[in-house]
Write an enzyme that holds these catalytic residues in place. Sequence first.
Site, PDB file in Angstrom:
ATOM      1  N   CYS A 163       0.809  -1.225   0.000  1.00 48.51           N
ATOM      2  CA  CYS A 163       0.000   0.000   0.000  1.00 48.51           C
ATOM      3  C   CYS A 163       0.841   1.274   0.000  1.00 48.51           C
ATOM      4  O   CYS A 163       0.289   2.380  -0.072  1.00 48.51           O
ATOM      5  CB  CYS A 163      -0.935  -0.013   1.199  1.00 48.51           C
ATOM      6  SG  CYS A 163      -1.944  -1.502   1.276  1.00 48.51           S
ATOM      7  N   HIS A 302      -2.433   8.312   5.731  1.00 45.69           N
ATOM      8  CA  HIS A 302      -2.686   6.983   5.184  1.00 45.69           C
ATOM      9  C   HIS A 302      -4.082   6.548   5.633  1.00 45.69           C
ATOM     10  O   HIS A 302      -4.859   6.045   4.826  1.00 45.69           O
ATOM     11  CB  HIS A 302      -1.618   6.002   5.654  1.00 45.69           C
ATOM     12  CG  HIS A 302      -1.705   4.667   5.009  1.00 45.69           C
ATOM     13  ND1 HIS A 302      -1.642   4.491   3.646  1.00 45.69           N
ATOM     14  CD2 HIS A 302      -1.883   3.420   5.532  1.00 45.69           C
ATOM     15  CE1 HIS A 302      -1.750   3.199   3.354  1.00 45.69           C
ATOM     16  NE2 HIS A 302      -1.910   2.531   4.480  1.00 45.69           N
ATOM     17  N   GLU A 313      -0.409   5.740  13.209  1.00 46.17           N
ATOM     18  CA  GLU A 313      -0.072   6.927  12.434  1.00 46.17           C
ATOM     19  C   GLU A 313      -0.224   8.192  13.288  1.00 46.17           C
ATOM     20  O   GLU A 313       0.581   9.122  13.182  1.00 46.17           O
ATOM     21  CB  GLU A 313      -0.956   7.015  11.192  1.00 46.17           C
ATOM     22  CG  GLU A 313      -0.513   8.101  10.211  1.00 46.17           C
ATOM     23  CD  GLU A 313      -1.277   8.084   8.906  1.00 46.17           C
ATOM     24  OE1 GLU A 313      -0.902   8.866   8.002  1.00 46.17           O
ATOM     25  OE2 GLU A 313      -2.236   7.306   8.758  1.00 46.17           O
ATOM     26  N   LYS A 334      -9.372   8.317   2.115  1.00 44.27           N
ATOM     27  CA  LYS A 334      -9.857   6.935   1.999  1.00 44.27           C
ATOM     28  C   LYS A 334     -11.277   6.804   2.534  1.00 44.27           C
ATOM     29  O   LYS A 334     -11.954   5.806   2.261  1.00 44.27           O
ATOM     30  CB  LYS A 334      -8.921   5.976   2.727  1.00 44.27           C
ATOM     31  CG  LYS A 334      -7.579   5.753   2.032  1.00 44.27           C
ATOM     32  CD  LYS A 334      -6.760   4.695   2.749  1.00 44.27           C
ATOM     33  CE  LYS A 334      -5.426   4.450   2.054  1.00 44.27           C
ATOM     34  NZ  LYS A 334      -4.474   5.575   2.216  1.00 44.27           N
ATOM     35  N   HIS A 339      -9.683   2.093   0.081  1.00 47.36           N
ATOM     36  CA  HIS A 339      -8.227   1.908   0.040  1.00 47.36           C
ATOM     37  C   HIS A 339      -7.843   1.321  -1.309  1.00 47.36           C
ATOM     38  O   HIS A 339      -8.100   0.144  -1.591  1.00 47.36           O
ATOM     39  CB  HIS A 339      -7.796   0.982   1.170  1.00 47.36           C
ATOM     40  CG  HIS A 339      -6.313   0.934   1.378  1.00 47.36           C
ATOM     41  ND1 HIS A 339      -5.403   1.507   0.501  1.00 47.36           N
ATOM     42  CD2 HIS A 339      -5.567   0.384   2.372  1.00 47.36           C
ATOM     43  CE1 HIS A 339      -4.178   1.297   0.948  1.00 47.36           C
ATOM     44  NE2 HIS A 339      -4.256   0.625   2.083  1.00 47.36           N
ATOM     45  N   PHE A 398       1.865  -3.154   4.043  1.00 44.45           N
ATOM     46  CA  PHE A 398       2.251  -4.449   4.596  1.00 44.45           C
ATOM     47  C   PHE A 398       3.728  -4.696   4.317  1.00 44.45           C
ATOM     48  O   PHE A 398       4.252  -4.337   3.259  1.00 44.45           O
ATOM     49  CB  PHE A 398       1.435  -5.573   3.948  1.00 44.45           C
ATOM     50  CG  PHE A 398      -0.002  -5.655   4.430  1.00 44.45           C
ATOM     51  CD1 PHE A 398      -0.481  -4.857   5.447  1.00 44.45           C
ATOM     52  CD2 PHE A 398      -0.871  -6.559   3.837  1.00 44.45           C
ATOM     53  CE1 PHE A 398      -1.797  -4.946   5.874  1.00 44.45           C
ATOM     54  CE2 PHE A 398      -2.186  -6.666   4.257  1.00 44.45           C
ATOM     55  CZ  PHE A 398      -2.650  -5.859   5.275  1.00 44.45           C
TER      56      PHE A 398
END
Length: 412
Positions: A163, A302, A313, A334, A339, A398
Amino acid sequence: MRRRVVITGIGAVTPIGLTARESWEAARAGVCGIAPITQVDASQRRVHLAAEVKGFDPEAHMTKLAARHMGRFTQLALVAAREALAQAGLEPQPADAERCGVNVASGIGGQWVTEQEHSRGLERGFDRISPYYIPMAISNMAAGQIAIDVGFRGMCTCPVTACASGGNAVGDAFHYIRDGYADVMLCGGTEASITPLALGGFASMKALSLSEDPARASIPFDAERSGFVMGEGAGMLLLESLEHAQRRSAAILAEVAGYGATCDAYHITAPAPDGRGGAGAMRMALADGGVRAQEVAYINAHGTSTPLNDAGETAAVHAVFGLHAAKLMMSSTKSMTGHMLGAAGAVEAAFTALALRDGFVPPTINYRVPDPACDIDPVANVGRQAELRYAMSNSLGFGGHNVSLLLKRWEE
């Protein structure tokens, strides 16, 4: 000598618009792109919602034969790339083609193609699957097809960092121009993985929201968040050295000022709870741009709507910005687009550039229940006019990948 790098073109195909302009207008207005899944029969599945690109007809942009030989992720990328090139006013097949490159990421690539060809192989035998399977499915093919289409003959590459991929593509392209290896880079990310296998995989690891309500599915920073919503789309930015852009009198949208990339080295899917990797990327981006933390007014987070990501975050932002974190605006688009995986960082960098251009911060929509672990200003539900000079876009993936892009409002 480091060169200044500017953004002169933006293209996008997203769940909230078929162009960059449509997508940005929808983001400003707080439009939700999440709806019941139509690409997959989800009636017997646990996940029923996704953020699909709606009304996209590849044959409106290319021949039927060309469309048949491209995966959906490549089709989306090619259309977004052409839009970015057109807005920048840069002709395809440029005279300095060796100084023009492509860096287009995808986290998964042609997932649809792989699933379809595997089913065909089980039915007919694997020696009878399409000869186009490999060049349709491999993740770098969006970059390759774009280079062929526009005639850029410089470096052509494809970072794959889950991502964070789209953010890495933009940041790497920025450094490549800044350090003199190219004058122009068409960069971004693309993804089209709303497929049976991908939905099943993310659902089985309990990463996806199971909400039936589009208004309570992707809810970053909300205390009731429970997982992300799968999205798809593509975002492309045309980057140029300032000298190259000025020589051709290009209209400049924003400037790329800094880039940071780190790894948590912690866990295959979970972010480090203290946010140290994200914090390191933000510090690196600020140092790369020679900018003080107090000069940043907005962060496009994010912000995936998962419990661990949003809290981590937030912790990272507090670690980097200290008391200034209370003054930061930090929204997650998002909440509208879902996403988009490998495309997310590029689309969000585009939104950040447009926020700087317009002096407008897009909202985090459907925010209702504050979470003490996410004690930031999420620009809840309604966008906001604001004085912006510097803004950041964060992407985390990830594998512990972290990217932070620092952008600046265009000034002579």
